[in-house]
Motif scaffolding. Structure first.
Motif, PDB file in Angstrom:
ATOM      1  N   GLU A   1     -11.304   2.315   1.752  1.00 25.00           N
ATOM      2  CA  GLU A   1     -10.807   1.304   2.695  1.00 25.00           C
ATOM      3  C   GLU A   1     -11.801   0.154   2.802  1.00 25.00           C
ATOM      4  O   GLU A   1     -12.984   0.360   3.072  1.00 25.00           O
TER       5      GLU A   1
ATOM      6  N   GLU B   1     -12.189   6.626   3.993  1.00 23.83           N
ATOM      7  CA  GLU B   1     -12.326   5.622   5.039  1.00 23.83           C
ATOM      8  C   GLU B   1     -13.657   4.879   4.970  1.00 23.83           C
ATOM      9  O   GLU B   1     -13.773   3.746   5.409  1.00 23.83           O
TER      10      GLU B   1
ATOM     11  N   THR C   1      -8.878  -0.698  -1.286  1.00 32.09           N
ATOM     12  CA  THR C   1      -7.527  -1.034  -0.830  1.00 32.09           C
ATOM     13  C   THR C   1      -7.190  -2.505  -1.080  1.00 32.09           C
ATOM     14  O   THR C   1      -6.029  -2.853  -1.282  1.00 32.09           O
TER      15      THR C   1
ATOM     16  N   THR D   1       1.141   3.927  -3.213  1.00 28.30           N
ATOM     17  CA  THR D   1       0.853   5.341  -2.981  1.00 28.30           C
ATOM     18  C   THR D   1       2.008   6.216  -3.443  1.00 28.30           C
ATOM     19  O   THR D   1       1.815   7.224  -4.125  1.00 28.30           O
TER      20      THR D   1
ATOM     21  N   ASP E   1       0.821  -1.210   0.000  1.00 33.07           N
ATOM     22  CA  ASP E   1       0.000   0.000   0.000  1.00 33.07           C
ATOM     23  C   ASP E   1       0.856   1.262   0.000  1.00 33.07           C
ATOM     24  O   ASP E   1       0.580   2.218  -0.717  1.00 33.07           O
TER      25      ASP E   1
ATOM     26  N   TYR F   1      -7.744   9.244  -0.197  1.00 35.43           N
ATOM     27  CA  TYR F   1      -8.116   8.099   0.630  1.00 35.43           C
ATOM     28  C   TYR F   1      -9.489   8.329   1.237  1.00 35.43           C
ATOM     29  O   TYR F   1      -9.793   9.419   1.740  1.00 35.43           O
TER      30      TYR F   1
END
Length: 202
Positions: A200, A55, A144, A41, A37, A53
């Motif tokens: 996520e 959540e 993700t 990125t 990850d 990003y």
């Protein structure tokens, strides 16, 4: 553990970790492998991609609206070939059928490749179109769990996911900024202005 917590944890090690690493440090030990990850990125942003990003689903919707506001895309035309993404456009009054001048392309992807910061697509996202036939501005929604270390890992994932019904038009996008120098490897490549909304799900 969430994506952000993992990155922050690796950037800010505890004192115990620092002390133990100093004791065990040896020039003969191999370099520790960077988590996929973090590697994705870094390489994606280095390629010029815009990374956001998210959540949860609420943040995903809010960040999508922020991109529309930033670029003044409200009520402008767009295209997507995926039914599951149409609600993003419908809810924001963005026409996506019988369009003449689409301002951006909305898409998911097959996977995110950490080694080079590229994004893998197939006919499930692009249909039969080549990347240079799509608008310059692209918004990609991914998760993700879609991050893989290498292109071969991504291709194995496609084979596992689709079995004998492997999609066509498998391609990657990696160039997300204008090339400033005379790099002959970049000739013929049209850079995309690409936003990645990473949700996520781990």
């Amino acid at each position: 553990m969430s994506f952000i917590k993992k990155i922050l944890g690796s950037i800010l090690p505890s004192k115990k970790e620092e002390q133990s690493s100093e004791k065990n440090e040896s020039k003969y030990l191999p370099e520790p492998e960077i988590p996929v990850d973090e590697l994705f990125t870094f390489n994606f942003k280095n390629n010029g991609g815009k990374f956001i990003y998210c959540e949860n689903e609420f943040e995903l919707n809010e960040n999508f609206i922020s991109i529309l506001q930033e670029n003044d895309w409200f009520e402008k035309e767009a295209i997507t070939y995926e039914k599951k993404l149409q609600h993003f456009l419908q809810e924001n009054r963005i026409p996506f059928t019988n369009v003449v001048n689409p301002m951006f392309f909305l898409s998911t992807c097959e996977s995110l490749i950490a080694d080079d910061g590229s994004i893998l697509f197939s006919s499930h996202q692009f249909l039969h179109h080549k990347s240079n036939q799509l608008p310059k501005d692209i918004i990609v929604i991914a998760k993700t769990s879609q991050i893989t270390r290498s292109k071969s890992d991504s291709l194995r994932g496609i084979k596992y996911r689709y079995g004998s019904n492997i999609p066509s038009n498998i391609t990657t996008l990696q160039c997300f900024k204008e090339v400033m120098n005379d790099d002959f490897l970049q000739y013929g490549i049209s850079p995309k202005n690409l936003y990645l909304l990473l949700l996520e799900d781990l």
